[in-house]
Design a protein around this motif. Structure first.
Motif, short mmCIF file in Angstrom:
data_model
loop_
_atom_site.label_atom_id
_atom_site.label_comp_id
_atom_site.label_asym_id
_atom_site.label_seq_id
_atom_site.Cartn_x
_atom_site.Cartn_y
_atom_site.Cartn_z
N TYR A 46 128.42 17.26 -16.86
CA TYR A 46 129.14 16.88 -15.65
C TYR A 46 128.24 16.15 -14.64
O TYR A 46 128.62 15.10 -14.11
N LEU A 47 127.06 16.67 -14.39
CA LEU A 47 126.17 16.06 -13.40
C LEU A 47 125.71 14.67 -13.84
O LEU A 47 125.50 13.79 -13.00
N TRP A 49 127.53 12.52 -15.49
CA TRP A 49 128.66 11.62 -15.19
C TRP A 49 128.81 11.41 -13.69
O TRP A 49 129.11 10.30 -13.24
N VAL A 50 128.60 12.46 -12.92
CA VAL A 50 128.63 12.32 -11.46
C VAL A 50 127.54 11.35 -11.03
O VAL A 50 127.75 10.49 -10.18
N LYS A 54 128.08 8.01 -8.92
CA LYS A 54 127.41 7.87 -7.62
C LYS A 54 126.48 6.67 -7.60
O LYS A 54 126.36 5.99 -6.57
N PHE A 59 131.91 7.63 -6.98
CA PHE A 59 132.34 9.01 -7.19
C PHE A 59 133.54 9.38 -6.31
O PHE A 59 134.55 9.88 -6.81
N GLU A 60 133.43 9.16 -5.02
CA GLU A 60 134.52 9.53 -4.12
C GLU A 60 135.79 8.74 -4.42
O GLU A 60 136.89 9.29 -4.44
N CYS A 63 137.38 10.06 -7.60
CA CYS A 63 138.06 11.34 -7.36
C CYS A 63 139.38 11.15 -6.61
O CYS A 63 140.34 11.87 -6.86
N ALA A 68 138.58 15.22 -9.61
CA ALA A 68 137.16 15.49 -9.86
C ALA A 68 136.92 15.84 -11.32
O ALA A 68 135.78 16.01 -11.74
N LEU A 70 136.23 14.74 -14.67
CA LEU A 70 135.70 13.49 -15.19
C LEU A 70 136.01 13.36 -16.67
O LEU A 70 135.71 14.25 -17.46
#
Length: 171
Positions: A46-47, A49-50, A54, A59-60, A63, A68, A70
């Motif tokens: 997950y991190l 992909w975040v 980002k 990211f925002e 979402c 959220a 992903l």
């Protein structure tokens, strides 16, 4: 407010660079995936992909568009093909084409080649489907986008920066 020729050149360079850089980043990320599905990303990934989202300032916005949760196919589609997201490859390619059109009008130069190549790049992104991209391999698709972007860059350089004095005097 009307912008001058120099401003449009800066925008053109900015979007050519963004198109290539985003495509390279996405290609590098998806090259490590054997066959990304449409399943939600597991917690250990997950991190990563975040971080990808980002690094693309997405990211925002992602979402808000989805959730959220992903999913690799959604992430790829958002970063590559979303026409409304200012940090997507497609948006950047569309802006390259638009900037070339304005510059051609302002400079009255014969710039058919870069405009045509930028239009082809935009059409490739406009008519692509994420399922087809993934079936053929995201890395191969992104490499093709980067080659087209390089062709646009070379055509821009040839028409606007590396032309002979004689050709400028004839025009």
């Amino acid at each position: 407010m009307s912008h001058g020729e120099g401003w449009h050149y800066i925008q053109l360079g900015r979007y050519v660079e963004r198109t290539d850089a985003l495509a390279g980043l996405i290609g590098a990320h998806f090259a490590n995936l054997p066959n990304p599905g449409d399943q939600a990303v597991e917690s250990e990934e997950y991190l990563e992909w975040v971080g990808l989202l980002k690094s693309c300032a997405a990211f925002e916005a992602y979402c808000k568009t989805y959730t959220a949760e992903l999913r690799p196919l959604r992430v790829a589609e958002y970063l590559l093909l979303n026409a409304g997201f200012p940090h997507s490859v497609r948006f950047s390619a569309d802006m390259v084409h638009a900037a070339l059109g304005v510059i051609a009008e302002l400079t009255e130069r014969k710039a058919e080649q870069p405009v045509r190549l930028a239009g082809r790049l935009g059409a490739t992104l406009s008519f692509s489907q994420i399922d087809e991209i993934m079936a053929g391999g995201a890395k191969a698709y992104v490499d093709s986008i980067r080659r087209q972007c390089a062709q646009v860059h070379n055509a821009i350089h040839q028409v606007y920066f590396d032309y002979s004095i004689e050709s400028a005097m004839v025009a």
